[in-house]
Design an enzyme around this catalytic site. Structure first.
Site, PDB file in Angstrom:
ATOM      1  N   ARG A  45       1.317  -1.646   0.211  1.00  0.00           N
ATOM      2  CA  ARG A  45      -0.087  -0.134   0.070  1.00  0.00           C
ATOM      3  C   ARG A  45       0.709   1.450  -0.293  1.00  0.00           C
ATOM      4  NH1 ARG A  45      -1.745   2.625   4.427  1.00  0.00           N
ATOM      5  NH2 ARG A  45      -1.657   0.890   5.881  1.00  0.00           N
ATOM      6  N   TYR A  70     -12.759  13.802 -20.268  1.00  0.00           N
ATOM      7  CA  TYR A  70     -12.940  12.472 -20.272  1.00  0.00           C
ATOM      8  C   TYR A  70     -13.986  12.369 -19.461  1.00  0.00           C
ATOM      9  CZ  TYR A  70     -12.658   7.468 -18.095  1.00  0.00           C
ATOM     10  OH  TYR A  70     -13.639   6.901 -18.626  1.00  0.00           O
ATOM     11  N   ASP A 115      -4.047  15.372 -18.123  1.00  0.00           N
ATOM     12  CA  ASP A 115      -4.108  13.834 -18.851  1.00  0.00           C
ATOM     13  C   ASP A 115      -3.063  14.147 -20.065  1.00  0.00           C
ATOM     14  OD1 ASP A 115      -5.052  11.636 -19.866  1.00  0.00           O
ATOM     15  OD2 ASP A 115      -7.317  11.615 -18.811  1.00  0.00           O
ATOM     16  N   LYS A 166      -3.996   2.049 -21.067  1.00  0.00           N
ATOM     17  CA  LYS A 166      -4.612   2.580 -22.917  1.00  0.00           C
ATOM     18  C   LYS A 166      -2.955   2.393 -23.192  1.00  0.00           C
ATOM     19  CE  LYS A 166      -8.529   3.472 -22.033  1.00  0.00           C
ATOM     20  NZ  LYS A 166      -8.691   3.776 -20.048  1.00  0.00           N
TER      21      LYS A 166
END
Length: 388
Positions: free
Chosen positions: A48, A102, A174, A199
């Site tokens: 984590r 987006y 982004d 992606k």
């Protein structure tokens, strides 16, 4: 040898690999342990905390590709962007957000920010003047996306970065659609870069991940929030992502080449009313794209003429897959109105230009003539059905 002197394919292949000191294997070993010793060690590792061996070394590859000091890997693109926002925004702060964005990011802002008392303004356009007009005294962050999803608008990265710096505002971008192969926003003055690593970084439609890259100072701030939110990624997926990124430059360059040809084909087709692709000279920001991108990418959108049903067209495709995501080696298409921007209302989609005829096209590495033939037959068959 300095990383800055390494070629792109060399960075993809070798930076961030873990040497197999025990068996001398050619690829990085995978460390699946979720528990590590804490005494007499240089690094107290805990999944984590984003610092298991595979997480740590993959971050080095992403940082090298984006020309940053540091990076982190997350469980998804939305995990990356939400952790990034929450690290720099708190109650009473304000963010300026590009309007051509987006849909998932827009929905996150609209659905979640009010719970934290964070104010936001979506710009009226994507020119530098639109961002300047939206800035308020409490603005702490400006977020852009270029090329944008799904209309491939091009924002002046350097212009927005300079504006923000003059006012002491942090900038984020982004960079998913471009990938580090086609665009490096840090070199143009942006502070923080994020990706949906699902992606292009993954590239094979089998990995869900996100990434953020920036200076060590900014990444320390993001880490401090992220360790509490728990958006880390399993090391099996981290290892798969590092493996996939070895071919990143090769894949993207092949996809770029196909996209340039297909954009020209679609732009001349009588049954296509408009093509959104920055590599076309007709694109309104073509010159700007040439200046700030290394290549124009492999994403585009196009609108079929009225009378040709977009969904019926997609059902006629044989090779290109109607599919939700993007940037895999296989070509895919989708309707943004029913997928990436389905969470927006029809009115909100109309404001940003998402019509029901709009098709987003993620170009893969298949042979160009095969992709061209598939589109042509699908349009012809749809017309035959529609006008029978």
């Amino acid at each position: 040898m300095s990383k800055k002197k390494l070629g792109l394919n060399t960075i993809c292949t070798h930076v961030g690999e873990i040497k197999d000191e025990q068996f001398k294997g050619a690829i990085s070993p995978i460390y699946l342990s979720t528990s590590y010793e804490f005494d007499d060690v240089d690094v107290k590792r805990y999944p984590r905390y984003f610092n298991t061996p595979n997480q740590e070394f993959l971050a080095k590859k992403i940082a090298a590709l984006e020309h940053t000091e540091s990076a982190m890997i997350f469980g998804s693109g939305m995990a990356a962007i939400s952790h990034m926002f929450l690290a720099f925004l708190q109650t009473g702060d304000h963010i300026v957000v590009q309007n051509t964005l987006y849909g998932g990011t827009s929905n996150f802002i609209r659905e979640e920010f009010h719970k934290y008392g964070i104010e936001y303004t979506f710009t009226n356009g994507y020119a530098v003047s639109d961002f300047e007009a939206a800035i308020q005294p409490n603005t702490k962050l400006i977020h852009i996306e270029t090329p944008s999803n799904p209309l491939l608008t091009i924002t002046d990265i350097k212009g927005v970065a300079n504006l923000a710096k003059s006012k002491g505002i942090v900038t984020t971008i982004d960079n998913t659609f471009a990938s580090p192969v086609n665009q490096n926003p840090i070199d143009l003055g942006i502070d923080i870069v994020m990706h949906s690593a699902t992606k292009y970084l993954g590239g094979h439609s089998d990995i869900l991940a996100g990434a953020v890259a920036s200076s060590k100072e900014h990444m320390d701030r993001i880490w401090n929030v992220s360790k509490n939110l728990g958006g880390s990624l399993s090391d099996m997926t981290v290892w798969m992502l590092e493996r996939s990124m070895k071919t990143l430059a090769l894949r993207v360059k092949a996809q770029n080449k196909n996209a340039r040809k297909l954009a020209k084909f679609l732009n001349k087709h009588e049954d296509v009313s408009k093509v959104y692709y920055p590599g076309l000279k007709s694109h309104p920001e073509h010159q700007l794209a040439k200046e700030q991108m290394h290549d124009f990418g492999a994403m585009m959108s196009f609108e079929l003429v009225e009378g040709i049903d977009a969904m019926a067209f997609m059902k006629q495709l044989h090779l290109i897959k109607p599919s939700m995501s993007l940037a895999g080696v296989e070509s895919t298409m989708l309707l943004p109105s029913q997928t990436s921007h389905a969470l927006l209302t029809q009115e909100q989609r109309d404001v940003v230009g998402i019509s029901n005829q709009l098709i987003r096209f993620s170009v893969g590495i298949e042979t160009f003539k095969d992709l061209k033939a598939d589109i042509a037959q699908a349009i012809n068959n749809t017309k035959t059905i529609s006008f029978a």
